[in-house]
Design a protein around this motif. Structure first.
Motif, mmCIF file in Angstrom:
data_model
loop_
_atom_site.group_PDB
_atom_site.id
_atom_site.type_symbol
_atom_site.label_atom_id
_atom_site.label_comp_id
_atom_site.label_asym_id
_atom_site.label_seq_id
_atom_site.Cartn_x
_atom_site.Cartn_y
_atom_site.Cartn_z
ATOM 1 N N ALA A 1 5.768 -52.530 -27.407
ATOM 2 C CA ALA A 1 5.604 -51.174 -26.866
ATOM 3 C C ALA A 1 6.970 -50.560 -26.556
ATOM 4 O O ALA A 1 7.225 -49.380 -26.843
ATOM 5 N N VAL A 2 7.849 -51.360 -25.994
ATOM 6 C CA VAL A 2 9.180 -50.851 -25.647
ATOM 7 C C VAL A 2 9.966 -50.542 -26.916
ATOM 8 O O VAL A 2 10.589 -49.477 -27.035
ATOM 9 N N ALA A 3 9.924 -51.456 -27.884
ATOM 10 C CA ALA A 3 10.669 -51.240 -29.132
ATOM 11 C C ALA A 3 10.194 -49.972 -29.815
ATOM 12 O O ALA A 3 11.007 -49.192 -30.338
ATOM 13 N N SER A 4 8.886 -49.725 -29.814
ATOM 14 C CA SER A 4 8.407 -48.541 -30.535
ATOM 15 C C SER A 4 8.814 -47.262 -29.785
ATOM 16 O O SER A 4 9.182 -46.270 -30.421
ATOM 17 N N ALA A 5 8.820 -47.292 -28.459
ATOM 18 C CA ALA A 5 9.268 -46.105 -27.714
ATOM 19 C C ALA A 5 10.748 -45.836 -27.997
ATOM 20 O O ALA A 5 11.155 -44.678 -28.185
ATOM 21 N N PHE A 6 11.543 -46.873 -28.042
ATOM 22 C CA PHE A 6 12.983 -46.686 -28.319
ATOM 23 C C PHE A 6 13.199 -46.184 -29.750
ATOM 24 O O PHE A 6 14.034 -45.310 -29.985
ATOM 25 N N ALA A 7 12.447 -46.760 -30.712
ATOM 26 C CA ALA A 7 12.630 -46.361 -32.114
ATOM 27 C C ALA A 7 12.283 -44.890 -32.297
ATOM 28 O O ALA A 7 12.974 -44.151 -32.997
ATOM 29 N N GLU A 8 11.233 -44.466 -31.629
ATOM 30 C CA GLU A 8 10.774 -43.098 -31.807
ATOM 31 C C GLU A 8 11.651 -42.084 -31.064
ATOM 32 O O GLU A 8 12.009 -41.050 -31.598
ATOM 33 N N PHE A 9 12.015 -42.415 -29.825
ATOM 34 C CA PHE A 9 12.712 -41.432 -28.967
ATOM 35 C C PHE A 9 14.229 -41.507 -29.093
ATOM 36 O O PHE A 9 14.933 -40.529 -28.847
ATOM 37 N N GLN A 10 14.755 -42.665 -29.481
ATOM 38 C CA GLN A 10 16.212 -42.853 -29.615
ATOM 39 C C GLN A 10 16.961 -42.398 -28.343
ATOM 40 O O GLN A 10 17.837 -41.507 -28.397
ATOM 41 N N PRO A 11 16.625 -43.018 -27.194
ATOM 42 C CA PRO A 11 17.258 -42.565 -25.945
ATOM 43 C C PRO A 11 18.762 -42.786 -25.935
ATOM 44 O O PRO A 11 19.254 -43.792 -26.467
ATOM 45 N N GLU A 12 19.471 -41.833 -25.308
ATOM 46 C CA GLU A 12 20.919 -41.990 -25.115
ATOM 47 C C GLU A 12 21.220 -42.555 -23.731
ATOM 48 O O GLU A 12 22.264 -43.146 -23.506
ATOM 49 N N VAL A 13 20.312 -42.301 -22.810
ATOM 50 C CA VAL A 13 20.442 -42.817 -21.443
ATOM 51 C C VAL A 13 19.119 -43.469 -21.056
ATOM 52 O O VAL A 13 18.062 -42.912 -21.349
ATOM 53 N N VAL A 14 19.198 -44.620 -20.404
ATOM 54 C CA VAL A 14 17.994 -45.235 -19.826
ATOM 55 C C VAL A 14 18.194 -45.290 -18.319
ATOM 56 O O VAL A 14 19.231 -45.768 -17.846
ATOM 57 N N VAL A 15 17.227 -44.782 -17.579
ATOM 58 C CA VAL A 15 17.268 -44.906 -16.116
ATOM 59 C C VAL A 15 16.031 -45.703 -15.720
ATOM 60 O O VAL A 15 14.895 -45.249 -15.886
ATOM 61 N N HIS A 16 16.292 -46.899 -15.226
ATOM 62 C CA HIS A 16 15.221 -47.888 -15.071
ATOM 63 C C HIS A 16 14.749 -48.013 -13.617
ATOM 64 O O HIS A 16 15.327 -48.742 -12.818
ATOM 65 N N PHE A 17 13.665 -47.280 -13.325
ATOM 66 C CA PHE A 17 13.063 -47.335 -11.983
ATOM 67 C C PHE A 17 11.882 -48.309 -11.925
ATOM 68 O O PHE A 17 11.546 -48.782 -10.841
ATOM 69 N N ALA A 18 11.211 -48.522 -13.062
ATOM 70 C CA ALA A 18 9.926 -49.237 -13.029
ATOM 71 C C ALA A 18 10.083 -50.598 -12.362
ATOM 72 O O ALA A 18 10.906 -51.404 -12.776
ATOM 73 N N ALA A 19 9.288 -50.833 -11.330
ATOM 74 C CA ALA A 19 9.364 -52.123 -10.630
ATOM 75 C C ALA A 19 8.176 -52.276 -9.701
ATOM 76 O O ALA A 19 7.604 -51.292 -9.226
ATOM 77 N N GLU A 20 7.814 -53.515 -9.471
ATOM 78 C CA GLU A 20 6.957 -53.826 -8.322
ATOM 79 C C GLU A 20 7.896 -53.823 -7.126
ATOM 80 O O GLU A 20 8.940 -54.484 -7.161
ATOM 81 N N SER A 21 7.540 -53.089 -6.062
ATOM 82 C CA SER A 21 8.549 -52.853 -5.035
ATOM 83 C C SER A 21 8.148 -53.202 -3.609
ATOM 84 O O SER A 21 8.953 -53.055 -2.699
ATOM 85 N N HIS A 22 6.920 -53.664 -3.403
ATOM 86 C CA HIS A 22 6.528 -53.866 -1.995
ATOM 87 C C HIS A 22 6.703 -55.325 -1.558
ATOM 88 O O HIS A 22 6.026 -56.222 -2.068
ATOM 89 N N VAL A 23 7.593 -55.528 -0.616
ATOM 90 C CA VAL A 23 7.950 -56.882 -0.150
ATOM 91 C C VAL A 23 6.705 -57.673 0.260
ATOM 92 O O VAL A 23 6.553 -58.848 -0.116
#
Ligand code: TYD
Length: 345
Positions: A66-88
């Protein structure tokens, strides 16, 4: 920079970042990659849907294809990575999802990024990687990593993988480490929105231990402006602490909130402490101030009433956010259903 891939853009901080980008960078095209787990709320970015520069793809960052196909299609120049499980607290109950999203998910993204045309990868991390900081000290970016919860350990692991991707493959990585963040759209399991939503419902607010733990509160818009500055102006390999100087104990914070709401302090209910609970987080953000020209604009005195007003006028958002598994989580964590009446004291 034009093509921005934002992970976790339906979450709390990520959704504010997506809106900031579309508002302040007219040349930006944004792909929001989000798995829509319980804390990812599509309604957080509902107002972006009509913007031709915005696209949403539902995908799990731990899935290579899924990630590879999103990158292939969109060709991002910047990635800002927020996605996370975050609750201690959830990480203490079960860390599996944290390792999958925060560690494996980050590695999958780094791998896709280094194979593509990405010129900048921003790893959005947390002050929790430094562990508890004795007063009156502040952690600089050189402080040792000393995570004390499974959540914090998973973020520290992700930061090290990001570092390794730069050393090994030359990926231009920048790491930001923000302090406790608050504001509209935060999932109501974290202290401030939990306290507000419980108080609005006339329910007790659980305070862990003696409530003397100290946190520095950063408004979500300030956090996002710091991440944007790091993406645009940070030095590759740089780590930037994004801290506020609004340090307060949990006890004092809840007292202030209840005062603003005109409710009695008796709504605060002391409960058993969180295992491994960090006593204090405190960041030295001098580097971000000097090198990025960043500093927080919101004070707690302005941000708390703004946040309060948002939750007070978004009962539907809160109900939808809680519909999935919130009551089961709440029972497991606090020993009573969120909807059950609770005694103050
Ligand atoms: P939290 O919002 O979970 O953020 P973090 O663990 O990242 O600091 O908690 C903030 C502080 O509030 C932390 O010291 C734990 C405390 N806390 C409570 O006292 N009661 C609660 O019900 C929650 C969720 C947190």
């Amino acid at each position: 920079m034009r093509r921005w891939l934002v992970t976790g853009g339906c979450g709390f901080i990520g959704s504010h970042f997506v809106r900031l980008l579309l508002r302040e960078r007219p040349e930006a095209a944004v792909l929001n990659l989000d798995a829509l787990t319980y804390a990812g709320r599509p309604e957080n970015v509902a107002d972006c849907a009509g913007d031709a520069r915005y696209r949403f793809v539902r995908a799990d960052i731990a899935e290579h294809a899924a990630v590879a196909s999103a990158f292939a299609e969109f060709q991002p120049e910047v990635v800002v990575h927020f996605a996370a499980e975050s609750h201690v607290d959830r990480s203490i109950l079960n860390a599996d999802a944290f390792l999958r999203a925060n560690v494996l998910g980050t590695q999958v993204l780094l791998e896709a990024a280094r194979r593509g045309v990405v010129g900048r990868f921003v790893q959005v991390s947390s002050d929790e990687v430094y562990g508890s900081i004795a007063a009156p000290g502040r952690a600089s970016e050189e402080a040792a990593l000393a995570p004390n919860s499974p959540y914090a350990a998973s973020k520290a692991a992700a930061d090290l993988l990001a570092r390794a991707a730069m050393q090994t493959y030359g990926l231009a990585v920048v790491i930001t480490r923000g302090s406790n963040t608050y504001g509209p759209n935060q999932y109501p399991e974290k202290l401030i929105p939990l306290a507000i939503t419980n108080a609005l419902a006339g329910q007790a607010i659980p305070l862990y231990g003696d409530g003397g733990q100290a946190r520095s509160w950063l408004h979500v818009e300030d956090h996002c402006r710091g991440v944007l500055a790091a993406a645009e102006r940070g030095t590759p390999g740089g780590i930037y602490n994004l801290g506020s100087e609004e340090e307060t104990t949990n006890r004092a914070l809840l007292g202030e909130l209840l005062k603003l709401m005109g409710l009695p302090r008796e709504l605060i209910q002391r409960v058993a402490d969180r295992p491994g609970h960090d006593r204090r987080y405190a960041l030295d953000s001098g580097r971000a101030r000097r090198e990025l020209g960043w500093q927080p604009r919101w004070s707690l005195a302005e941000g708390l009433p703004q946040t309060l007003e948002w939750y007070g006028t978004h009962a539907d958002w809160v109900a939808a956010a809680r519909a999935q598994d919130f009551d089961a989580y709440y029972r497991r964590q606090y020993g009573s259903a969120s909807s059950a009446p609770t005694a103050g004291g």
